[in-house]
Enzyme design. Structure first.
Site, PDB file in Angstrom:
ATOM      1  N   TYR A   6      30.115 -52.540 -28.725  1.00  0.00           N
ATOM      2  CA  TYR A   6      31.002 -53.689 -28.955  1.00  0.00           C
ATOM      3  C   TYR A   6      32.384 -53.427 -28.374  1.00  0.00           C
ATOM      4  O   TYR A   6      32.946 -54.265 -27.662  1.00  0.00           O
ATOM      5  CB  TYR A   6      31.109 -53.956 -30.463  1.00  0.00           C
ATOM      6  CG  TYR A   6      32.007 -55.113 -30.822  1.00  0.00           C
ATOM      7  CD1 TYR A   6      31.562 -56.421 -30.725  1.00  0.00           C
ATOM      8  CD2 TYR A   6      33.312 -54.892 -31.266  1.00  0.00           C
ATOM      9  CE1 TYR A   6      32.386 -57.492 -31.053  1.00  0.00           C
ATOM     10  CE2 TYR A   6      34.144 -55.944 -31.601  1.00  0.00           C
ATOM     11  CZ  TYR A   6      33.679 -57.242 -31.490  1.00  0.00           C
ATOM     12  OH  TYR A   6      34.505 -58.294 -31.821  1.00  0.00           O
ATOM     13  N   SER A  53      39.088 -58.503 -28.485  1.00  0.00           N
ATOM     14  CA  SER A  53      39.251 -57.761 -29.735  1.00  0.00           C
ATOM     15  C   SER A  53      40.254 -56.642 -29.535  1.00  0.00           C
ATOM     16  O   SER A  53      40.361 -56.079 -28.434  1.00  0.00           O
ATOM     17  CB  SER A  53      37.914 -57.169 -30.189  1.00  0.00           C
ATOM     18  OG  SER A  53      38.086 -56.288 -31.296  1.00  0.00           O
TER      19      SER A  53
END
Length: 741
Positions: free
Chosen positions: A622, A608
């Site tokens: 995350y 990501s």
């Protein structure tokens, strides 16, 4: 129609008068063909021919003319549609007999292929009716020159057992009397059509011909009558053979026993990737290439492989002309004792077997080639028989390897039935060679379009149940990659496989429902955070396809903070799924890659942009897990070099189709960014609104979609970026904060 048998013991009568009555003449031909093609006892996949002679209006003259509709080249009876049939002026086909007779090289009596014979298929183009573009089959003259309206040519195992028996001519007479006439082996083509015309003229009472070493052809005046006659003739042959069938005793009785199922599957799963690597490497002067495998462990095939005479009978090879291109002249029998041998001795036996097979095949080629024979197409076996384990078949894709298994299953059935009543005989090696390396067959191969970029390659996609993983499966399959769609949610993984196959229209299979029936994509359950689950998914991958080239991990976990706080258990789960899961999957797959020894494999992990850009708002579990995943990519690139490339794809927020964006999270995000919405709107509409907001913050101003990520993963997986490893490719629409500093 004369009274004809409608109930049978060894084949099924599937004819439905109600369905047939609503069809035109060509429709009935298609219907009849589909029925005959449904049963492997009647004909092989892609084998056999059917035809009808139909009165049609000539588009130029308006006059009624007789047209031969015949299954076109390369078609399959089971799946045939109207478009798969060639249409030819029957009279023009008959006139070609004079053309053939004018060639000095023709020689009907010898049964040998001549230059004249090879010229004739090109002449069929001059007989095409109504601009039909379907290429006629090489068997067209058989159907044209038989003076009956409806013709079926099939490859029933029972009839081929008679056709390959040493005393096949006498057995044919015993079974059928003068209803079926025997002719000695002749290769399919113009000369065989002329021979059949002669048989019909001299035997007006006959309803069929038994072709030595080949199969059955029969005729009638209506579709139903011909279909039922085909079934009747096949059933009578099977009925005759049945009392002579002593099972494995025909093969000399058992020499070995099949291993217990769990041990058998474990050993097959271990040997398949290793063997796939050896086939890709090639033997001696022959260069190998990647192949896709099929496992066959039916009792019937193991009865043969485990028998005393297996090696002797396998050496004889097959007879049906359809077989040679796929099964080659013979299978490779592995001389290994499953009760006393270990995996090392099995590998040694396979390597020795491959050397011998290659040497035999080179000798076969050199002894039978002529001046203009095509170059040798490698010397690897396509069928490998291993006592105690089963049959492993190999081809360019799953469909071909599955058909190869089907063909050799049929060959074993033929050998068993033929040996039960007589002595099995194969056609000569010269005839087999001339079929395998026929100039017209070579021309057909050369006309095939180039293989797609990822043909012959196998990818395991973890996280394929939704979002990016689902789109990756679709994208790679368009490049002819073979896919295992895996997900924590097994039902979602199978749904991905089902949906993609409905769209693309390739064969599909379900893991566990019959390994040898798996299609170009299967769905599996896999928890990447559990090594045992990963091992099982890899085992099923190798059993279905033979190995693995690419591992793609798109599975991820995001837990929205509650009042800016992430519970401890969710910290652990976030790192388990986003970091430890990809590592476990890679670490277990590395053993398979090492066993295969095939160059050009790859690992791609979805990370990501948040692994680089602090997002704030409590998403640090995350974000930090994705930073760790980015570095895992770099570490594994060092670990797996030079044989495996390792890269990552870093998306910005992908909302569309993502399992990490359930309705609750979408609503929470819309509230967070003060975006207007109506709670009555469906989830997809709300996702689109959120995606538009995210895209407004990018330089390109476009929503980031799963397809964008799938395209990037495809580039990193295939050969386009084959010199790229240890990199994380950002696909975020252009976020300044993610620029490297």
């Amino acid at each position: 129609m004369e009274t004809i048998q409608t109930e049978f013991t060894h084949v099924d009568n599937l004819w439905d008068d109600q369905k047939a009555e609503g069809l035109d003449a060509v429709g009935r031909l298609v219907y009849r063909s589909n029925l005959l093609g449904q049963d492997w006892r009647i004909t092989n996949t892609g084998g056999g021919n059917t035809s009808s002679k139909i009165m049609e209006e000539d588009p130029l003259t308006g006059e009624e003319v007789e047209v031969l509709w015949v299954k076109g080249s390369g078609g399959d009876l089971r799946t045939a549609e109207r478009k798969n049939f060639a249409s030819l002026y029957q009279q023009k086909l008959l006139d070609l007999r004079d053309v053939y007779a004018s060639f000095p090289e023709q020689g009907l009596e010898t049964g040998i292929k001549t230059l004249a014979e090879d010229k004739m298929p090109g002449m069929y183009d001059h007989t095409v009716f109504n601009l039909n573009t379907r290429a006629p089959s090489i068997d067209t003259p058989l159907h044209s020159f038989i003076p009956h309206k409806i013709v079926d040519h099939t490859h029933p195992t029972a009839c081929i057992a008679i056709a390959t028996a040493e005393n096949g001519k006498e057995l044919t007479q015993e079974i059928y009397g003068d209803e079926v006439v025997w002719i000695d082996w002749m290769r399919p083509g113009f000369e065989l059509g002329l021979k059949m015309q002669e048989v019909c003229e001299n035997n007006p009472q006959a309803n069929g011909i038994m072709m030595g070493g080949h199969g059955l052809i029969n005729w009638a005046e209506t579709d139903k009558e011909c279909y039922l006659r085909s079934l009747s003739l096949i059933d009578r042959a099977a009925e005759f053979l049945e009392p002579h069938d002593t099972g494995q005793q025909v093969f000399g009785g058992a020499r070995y026993e099949t291993l217990p199922e769990e041990e058998q599957m474990d050993k097959i799963a271990e040997i398949m990737p290793w063997l796939r690597g050896k086939l890709a490497e090639g033997v001696g002067e022959s260069e190998g290439q990647r192949t896709i495998g099929t496992v066959e462990t039916r009792d019937e095939i193991l009865d043969f492989i485990n028998s005393e005479r297996a090696e002797e009978l396998a050496e004889k090879g097959t007879s049906c002309p359809d077989h040679f291109v796929r099964t080659r002249i013979k299978p490779m029998y592995v001389d290994w004792d499953p009760q006393n041998g270990d995996m090392d001795s099995l590998k040694e036996a396979i390597e020795e077997g491959m050397k011998k097979y290659s040497a035999d095949y080179h000798e076969y080629y050199e002894n039978h080639k002529n001046e203009d024979s095509p170059a040798m197409r490698g010397s690897n076996p396509t069928v490998v028989l291993i006592p105690g384990l089963g049959m492993l078949t190999w081809a360019k894709d799953k469909s071909e390897s599955r058909v190869t298994a089907e063909f050799y299953n049929a060959a074993v059935e033929v050998i068993r039935q033929s040996e039960g009543v007589s002595t099995y005989t194969a056609i000569s090696h010269q005839e087999a060679f001339d079929i395998e390396y026929w100039r017209l067959e070579q021309a057909k191969i050369e006309r095939r379009p180039p293989e797609e970029e990822m043909a012959r390659e196998i990818a395991l996609v973890v996280g394929a149940g939704s979002g990016i993983g689902k789109r990756v499966c679709r994208r790679l399959l368009k490049e002819d990659c073979t896919i295992v769609a895996a997900d924590l949610d097994e039902e979602a993984a199978q749904q991905t496989a089902d949906e993609i196959m409905d769209e693309i229209g390739k064969g599909i299979g379900v893991a566990g429902s019959g390994i040898s029936n798996s299609g170009d994509i299967i769905g599996l359950g896999c928890d990447a955070t559990d090594r045992e689950s990963v091992r099982e998914a890899l085992k099923q991958t190798t059993l279905a396809y033979g190995g693995i080239d690419h591992l793609i991990v798109t599975a991820g976990f995001y837990k929205a903070p509650e009042n800016g706080h992430i519970p401890d258990e969710d910290w652990r789960k976030t790192f388990d799924v986003n970091v430890i899961g990809p590592y476990f999957a890679a670490d277990e797959t590395a053993e398979l890659w090492e066993a295969q020894g095939i160059e050009g494999c790859s690992l791609v992990v979805t990370t990501s942009v948040n692994g680089v850009v602090p997002k704030g708002g409590g998403a640090y579990a995350y974000d930090t897990s994705k930073a760790a995943a980015n570095h895992l990519v770099r570490e594994l690139a060092l670990e797996y070099a030079p044989h495996v490339r390792v890269n990552g794809v870093a998306p910005a927020t992908v909302v569309e189709g993502s399992s990490m964006f359930p309705r609750e999270r979408v609503l929470s995000s819309l509230d967070k960014y003060d975006i207007d919405y109506d709670e009555d709107e469906d989830t997809d509409t709300l996702r689109e609104r959120l995606a538009e907001f995210y895209s407004s913050r990018t330089l390109t101003g476009s929503p980031i979609t799963p397809d964008d990520q799938a395209e990037a993963i495809y580039l990193l997986t295939g050969d386009r970026l084959e010199k790229t490893t240890g990199q994380v490719l950002t696909v975020d629409g252009g976020l300044e904060a993610a620029f490297l500093r």
